[in-house]
Design an enzyme around this catalytic site. Sequence first.
Site, PDB file in Angstrom:
ATOM      1  N   HIS A  25       3.034  -2.237  -1.796  1.00  0.00           N
ATOM      2  CA  HIS A  25       2.132  -1.274  -2.413  1.00  0.00           C
ATOM      3  C   HIS A  25       2.255  -1.439  -3.922  1.00  0.00           C
ATOM      4  O   HIS A  25       3.237  -0.978  -4.491  1.00  0.00           O
ATOM      5  CB  HIS A  25       2.519   0.144  -2.020  1.00  0.00           C
ATOM      6  CG  HIS A  25       2.624   0.361  -0.532  1.00  0.00           C
ATOM      7  ND1 HIS A  25       3.751  -0.006   0.205  1.00  0.00           N
ATOM      8  CD2 HIS A  25       1.742   0.901   0.353  1.00  0.00           C
ATOM      9  CE1 HIS A  25       3.560   0.324   1.476  1.00  0.00           C
ATOM     10  NE2 HIS A  25       2.342   0.863   1.599  1.00  0.00           N
ATOM     11  N   ASP A  54      -4.234   2.682  -1.274  1.00  0.00           N
ATOM     12  CA  ASP A  54      -3.610   3.301  -0.121  1.00  0.00           C
ATOM     13  C   ASP A  54      -4.475   4.509   0.239  1.00  0.00           C
ATOM     14  O   ASP A  54      -5.345   4.927  -0.539  1.00  0.00           O
ATOM     15  CB  ASP A  54      -2.174   3.725  -0.466  1.00  0.00           C
ATOM     16  CG  ASP A  54      -1.258   3.741   0.749  1.00  0.00           C
ATOM     17  OD1 ASP A  54      -1.770   3.743   1.886  1.00  0.00           O
ATOM     18  OD2 ASP A  54      -0.038   3.766   0.562  1.00  0.00           O
ATOM     19  N   ARG A  72      -0.121  -1.038  15.185  1.00  0.00           N
ATOM     20  CA  ARG A  72      -1.244  -0.275  15.752  1.00  0.00           C
ATOM     21  C   ARG A  72      -1.673  -0.845  17.101  1.00  0.00           C
ATOM     22  O   ARG A  72      -2.178  -0.125  17.953  1.00  0.00           O
ATOM     23  CB  ARG A  72      -2.445  -0.295  14.803  1.00  0.00           C
ATOM     24  CG  ARG A  72      -2.170   0.101  13.359  1.00  0.00           C
ATOM     25  CD  ARG A  72      -1.506   1.445  13.216  1.00  0.00           C
ATOM     26  NE  ARG A  72      -1.413   1.871  11.826  1.00  0.00           N
ATOM     27  CZ  ARG A  72      -0.432   2.616  11.331  1.00  0.00           C
ATOM     28  NH1 ARG A  72       0.567   3.003  12.117  1.00  0.00           N
ATOM     29  NH2 ARG A  72      -0.432   2.979  10.072  1.00  0.00           N
ATOM     30  N   HIS A 100       3.118   9.923   1.172  1.00  0.00           N
ATOM     31  CA  HIS A 100       2.272  10.679   2.094  1.00  0.00           C
ATOM     32  C   HIS A 100       2.402  12.180   1.826  1.00  0.00           C
ATOM     33  O   HIS A 100       1.485  12.951   2.128  1.00  0.00           O
ATOM     34  CB  HIS A 100       2.672  10.415   3.549  1.00  0.00           C
ATOM     35  CG  HIS A 100       2.414   9.011   4.000  1.00  0.00           C
ATOM     36  ND1 HIS A 100       3.313   7.994   3.794  1.00  0.00           N
ATOM     37  CD2 HIS A 100       1.360   8.461   4.645  1.00  0.00           C
ATOM     38  CE1 HIS A 100       2.827   6.871   4.303  1.00  0.00           C
ATOM     39  NE2 HIS A 100       1.645   7.130   4.826  1.00  0.00           N
TER      40      HIS A 100
END
Length: 478
Positions: A166, A250, A73, A178
């Site tokens: 995860h 998540d 990021r 996702h």
Amino acid sequence: MSGDLARQAMTVLHPGYEGASTPDWMRRALGEGLGGVVLFARNVIDAQLVRNLRAENPDAVISIDEEGGTVTRLEVLAGSSFPGNRALGVVDDTSLTERVARQIGRMLGELDITLNYAPDADVNSNPANPVIGVRSFGPTADLVSRHTVAYVNGVQGAGVAACAKHFPGHGDTVTDSHLDLPTVHASREEFLARDLPPFRAAIGAGVRAIMSGHLLIPALDPSLPATLSRTVMTELLRDELGFDGMLVTDAIEMRAVAAMFSPGEIAVRALNAGVDAICVGICTEEIVYEVRDAIVAAVRAGDLPEERLAEAAGRVRALSEWYAGQAALRDKARGDVDRRVGLEAARAALTTSGTATLDRGPLIIEVNTRHNKAVDPSTPTGITAALTAELPNTARLQLEPAAELPDLRDDERPVVLVVHDAARHAWVRETVARAVAMRPDVIVVDTGIPAPPGEAVHVATHGISRVSAQAAAEWLTR
């Protein structure tokens, strides 16, 4: 509405926001006790941004996904200064992994970021995995466990909290959570032996946080995704493995759970399962207060025990307090700058077959496979930029999946084919085969999980990062 109850509900919410400037609702929510904020590249992250957030709530848990490699990021435009997990696993030097993670922790500490949603502790046991791949240290439990511990030690040694993800393991999936709910079709014994060891190791190393995966594992719970399963989150993670740190979901807007329940119901179910913090990556003012009110209503209706909410909020505060107590480590890490470690690791990870030296600008054909949604869409592969820096006359062509490979037989330029995850995409392997048939001197650079190199000159970076691209360009030109 009880002010204390509402504040407890706000404490367990950890949303992100759209845009470069912090919206008024986010500042107001922080003042009302919002427990955390998740930062993304779209927020244009710098120290002033974090100071502004902390001015509203000094105790907020400021989080970020800074895995290195594909998922960055802070360095999304140029590419990460550090290769990702797969490259580190290929090198298999835990001291090097710890050095890389320490530098990532140092970067975050300088920005006053509390928590890094890393390392990815998944064992990428299924080569067809569309969402983990090079984000994993590798395909075996022992390898992933050793490097997970090294990464946790590196980040937390720099005074920033690490988060193993995860849980209980996203490696044996063929579905991106996702987009849909993945199912892991392994027996309980196989799953516990293959996927749990890295998380057990992370807990042993003192990891401060763990992120749940939105996965259906029938051998553990046949009816609910792990995030919403008390069997997985409490009985397995808390009771059996002994984890007492902060457990965060998540992002709850991911279709794996969002297709099943509303945001408020997901939050209540996750809290009941044993989760402490609710991550909402793409959030609005309406969603924050909708989820807060759903949590409060569930407590009042007796559907969520108030002591469970208090426990969850307490774990969020405990993480914040831990971070506050690590100021001396962060100060020490600021002076421990290791600017070359990323490139050192990327060079060591490079795997090559055959020999070639480019002495003039090549034609680079980027065979575009879509990255998964954990990767910021702005993240470049970097190979073209790195080669252009060495050879200014470099040309670039992007080849979409449906596009035909141009006739290369009469092109006098060297040809470099840049692919990603050839092991996972038959059409990529077919494109490579056609290119080699036309031009036996073609050079193949794979930035993902590579297929066997074949007869062409082959370079595997084992990940996408600025330093991985630089290492490949150096090898090809020097």
